[in-house]
Write an enzyme that holds these catalytic residues in place. Structure first.
Site, short mmCIF file in Angstrom:
data_model
loop_
_atom_site.label_atom_id
_atom_site.label_comp_id
_atom_site.label_asym_id
_atom_site.label_seq_id
_atom_site.Cartn_x
_atom_site.Cartn_y
_atom_site.Cartn_z
N LYS A 1 -11.38 -3.87 -2.70
CA LYS A 1 -12.24 -2.75 -2.88
C LYS A 1 -11.53 -1.84 -3.48
O LYS A 1 -12.24 -0.82 -4.08
CB LYS A 1 -12.70 -2.55 -1.64
CG LYS A 1 -13.45 -3.23 -0.74
CD LYS A 1 -13.91 -2.61 0.47
CE LYS A 1 -13.72 -3.36 1.83
NZ LYS A 1 -12.48 -3.16 2.50
N LYS B 1 -5.03 -10.21 -5.80
CA LYS B 1 -6.23 -10.46 -4.97
C LYS B 1 -7.32 -9.51 -5.40
O LYS B 1 -6.93 -8.32 -5.77
CB LYS B 1 -6.23 -10.43 -3.49
CG LYS B 1 -5.91 -8.97 -3.04
CD LYS B 1 -6.20 -9.17 -1.29
CE LYS B 1 -6.40 -8.04 -0.97
NZ LYS B 1 -7.36 -7.62 0.25
N LYS C 1 0.92 -1.28 0.04
CA LYS C 1 0.01 -0.12 -0.02
C LYS C 1 0.81 1.31 -0.12
O LYS C 1 0.65 2.30 -0.51
CB LYS C 1 -0.87 0.03 1.01
CG LYS C 1 -2.20 -1.03 1.21
CD LYS C 1 -3.39 -0.76 1.57
CE LYS C 1 -4.56 -1.54 1.48
NZ LYS C 1 -5.66 -1.63 2.18
N1 AQP Z 1 -9.84 -11.22 -2.41
C1 AQP Z 1 -10.03 -11.48 -0.88
N2 AQP Z 1 -10.38 -12.88 -0.72
C2 AQP Z 1 -10.74 -13.37 0.39
N3 AQP Z 1 -10.69 -12.42 1.31
C3 AQP Z 1 -10.52 -11.33 1.33
N4 AQP Z 1 -10.46 -10.19 2.12
C4 AQP Z 1 -10.24 -9.03 1.76
N5 AQP Z 1 -10.07 -9.41 0.24
C5 AQP Z 1 -10.19 -10.60 -0.22
C6 AQP Z 1 -10.77 -10.09 3.54
O1 AQP Z 1 -11.89 -9.41 3.87
C7 AQP Z 1 -11.63 -8.85 5.18
C8 AQP Z 1 -11.79 -7.14 5.19
O2 AQP Z 1 -10.48 -6.70 4.55
P1 AQP Z 1 -10.44 -5.35 4.91
O3 AQP Z 1 -11.40 -4.38 4.22
O4 AQP Z 1 -10.15 -4.90 6.39
O5 AQP Z 1 -9.12 -4.92 4.14
P2 AQP Z 1 -8.54 -5.72 2.85
O6 AQP Z 1 -7.89 -6.96 3.39
O7 AQP Z 1 -7.24 -4.74 2.41
O8 AQP Z 1 -9.65 -5.88 1.88
P3 AQP Z 1 -9.87 -4.87 0.58
O9 AQP Z 1 -10.85 -5.45 -0.12
O10 AQP Z 1 -8.55 -5.36 -0.38
O11 AQP Z 1 -9.82 -3.64 0.80
P4 AQP Z 1 -8.85 -2.31 0.58
O12 AQP Z 1 -8.93 -2.04 -0.96
O13 AQP Z 1 -9.91 -1.01 1.34
O14 AQP Z 1 -7.52 -2.51 1.05
C9 AQP Z 1 -10.41 -9.33 5.65
O15 AQP Z 1 -10.79 -10.32 6.61
C10 AQP Z 1 -9.49 -9.75 4.40
O16 AQP Z 1 -8.65 -10.93 4.60
#
Ligand code: AQP
Length: 345
Positions: free
Chosen positions: A207, A204, A121
């Site tokens: 969001k 992966k 990030k």
């Molecule tokens: N691609 C994924 N597959 C399975 N699990 C996932 N998680 C995120 N992406 C995947 C799980 O969702 C939970 C919430 O995550 P978060 O919003 O706290 O942050 P993150 O892991 O960084 O998720 P994103 O979607 O990638 O958000 P942004 O883009 O805002 O950083 C966690 O349990 C994560 O493992």
């Protein structure tokens, strides 16, 4: 549940999601769906909307407020019952930020530097990243340990942060000569622990990916879902007869895993059904399944979002219940670390 549950700590589940943008299919299959299963397993469950984490990267305040309510609606529409689970947003319980400060003084810079999420990030220009982004895992450790949580359901990408939580707990216990914090275990189970981008099978689904076509949002309508799966990157081969045949085909493997998770079956069973068929047949079947599973959820989210005051009431009630568990634990931490607490409350 294993080890930590056998210790002196009562089994308790905690997990959180950042209110950044719309929830995507990976968050749903890898996290929220699992949260609901754990709620139904009889253990105390605490689920948080981690708005303090969200602002480690700049958020438009109006969007953040909306995303917080939408995430609450997603949790509830997915089956989370705010009476059985505690559901709240992090900033309403100041003890999270307070314990995070203490952990900032326990954790080491080198530990944070090794975090892959920080490296991803912060990118090439880490000098310009916020201090909060660097300390993100310390706040996450506080989220978990503030409730003496023994188990944390997460996707694969968060495993390293839960391991760091254990390191912080162990160092705190060691430095102060106490057995106060549990060694929390990550719970990473199922076929959807790492849902990949629809545009690139090596990244992966996320969001905040700039490409909306890379993910399915829980707010997407049926046509959008069908179109995104139709355009998902794949190879030209038909699906193989065994899982082994998907080894070097990350995009195909990803779609098979998504199908299995949505259908609540195994990837082997999916291969059994679609072996020899091309993506011309598989993608529409996957889109139909996704629409069937996600459309009722999106409709329920919309219904809940029409009454933001009720969502705020639920979050406020959850925050009161969360604070009632957190405050005595934080008070004890202040006591252990030598802070004088003489204010009458
Ligand atoms: N691609 C994924 N597959 C399975 N699990 C996932 N998680 C995120 N992406 C995947 C799980 O969702 C939970 C919430 O995550 P978060 O919003 O706290 O942050 P993150 O892991 O960084 O998720 P994103 O979607 O990638 O958000 P942004 O883009 O805002 O950083 C966690 O349990 C994560 O493992």
């Amino acid at each position: 549940m294993t080890d930590a549950a056998k210790s002196k700590f009562t089994p308790r589940v905690f997990s959180g999601i950042q209110p950044t943008n719309h929830l995507q299919l990976g968050n749903y299959l890898g996290a929220v769906k699992r949260f609901v299963e754990m709620q139904n397993s009889g253990v105390e469950t605490i689920y948080c909307i981690v708005d303090l984490h969200a602002i480690t990267v700049w958020q438009n305040p109006g969007d953040l407020r909306n995303a917080t309510r939408e995430l609450a609606a997603s949790y509830i529409a997915s089956g989370l019952d705010p009476k059985r689970s505690i559901l709240f947003n992090q900033s309403q319980v100041p003890a999270h930020a307070e314990l995070a400060w203490i952990f900032n003084c326990v954790a080491r810079m080198g530990w944070m530097n090794r975090m892959t999420q920080w490296k991803d990030k912060a990118g090439k220009d880490a000098e310009k990243a916020s201090l909060g982004l660097f300390a993100y895992p310390s706040l996450m450790a506080a989220d978990i340990l503030l409730y003496h949580a023994t188990h944390v359901p997460v996707g694969e990408d968060q495993k390293q942060h839960v391991e760091l939580t254990r390191d912080i707990a162990a160092k705190f216990n060691h430095d102060y000569g106490v057995d106060f914090f549990p060694m929390t275990e990550p719970v990473i189970e199922g076929v959807a622990t790492r849902v990949m981008s629809l545009r690139d099978g090596t990244r992966k689904m996320s969001k905040s990916d700039p490409s909306d076509a890379s993910r399915i949002n829980l707010t997407d309508d049926a046509d959008t879902i069908a179109q995104k799966f139709r355009k998902a990157r794949t190879d030209a081969e038909p699906l193989p007869a065994t899982l082994e045949g998907l080894k070097d085909r990350p995009e195909a493997r990803n779609l098979v895993n998504i199908y299995a998770a949505l259908a609540e079956t195994s990837p082997e069973a999916v291969i059994g059904e679609f072996a020899g068929k091309g993506f011309g047949a598989f993608k529409p079947a996957l889109a139909d399944l996704a629409v069937a599973k996600l459309s009722p959820l999106a409709a329920e989210m919309q219904r809940l979002m029409a009454d933001p005051a009720e969502i705020d009431r639920i979050l406020g009630d959850g925050a009161d219940r969360a604070a009632a568990i957190a405050q005595p634990i934080l008070d004890r931490v202040y006591d252990i670390t030598g802070m004088v607490r003489s204010r009458r409350r």
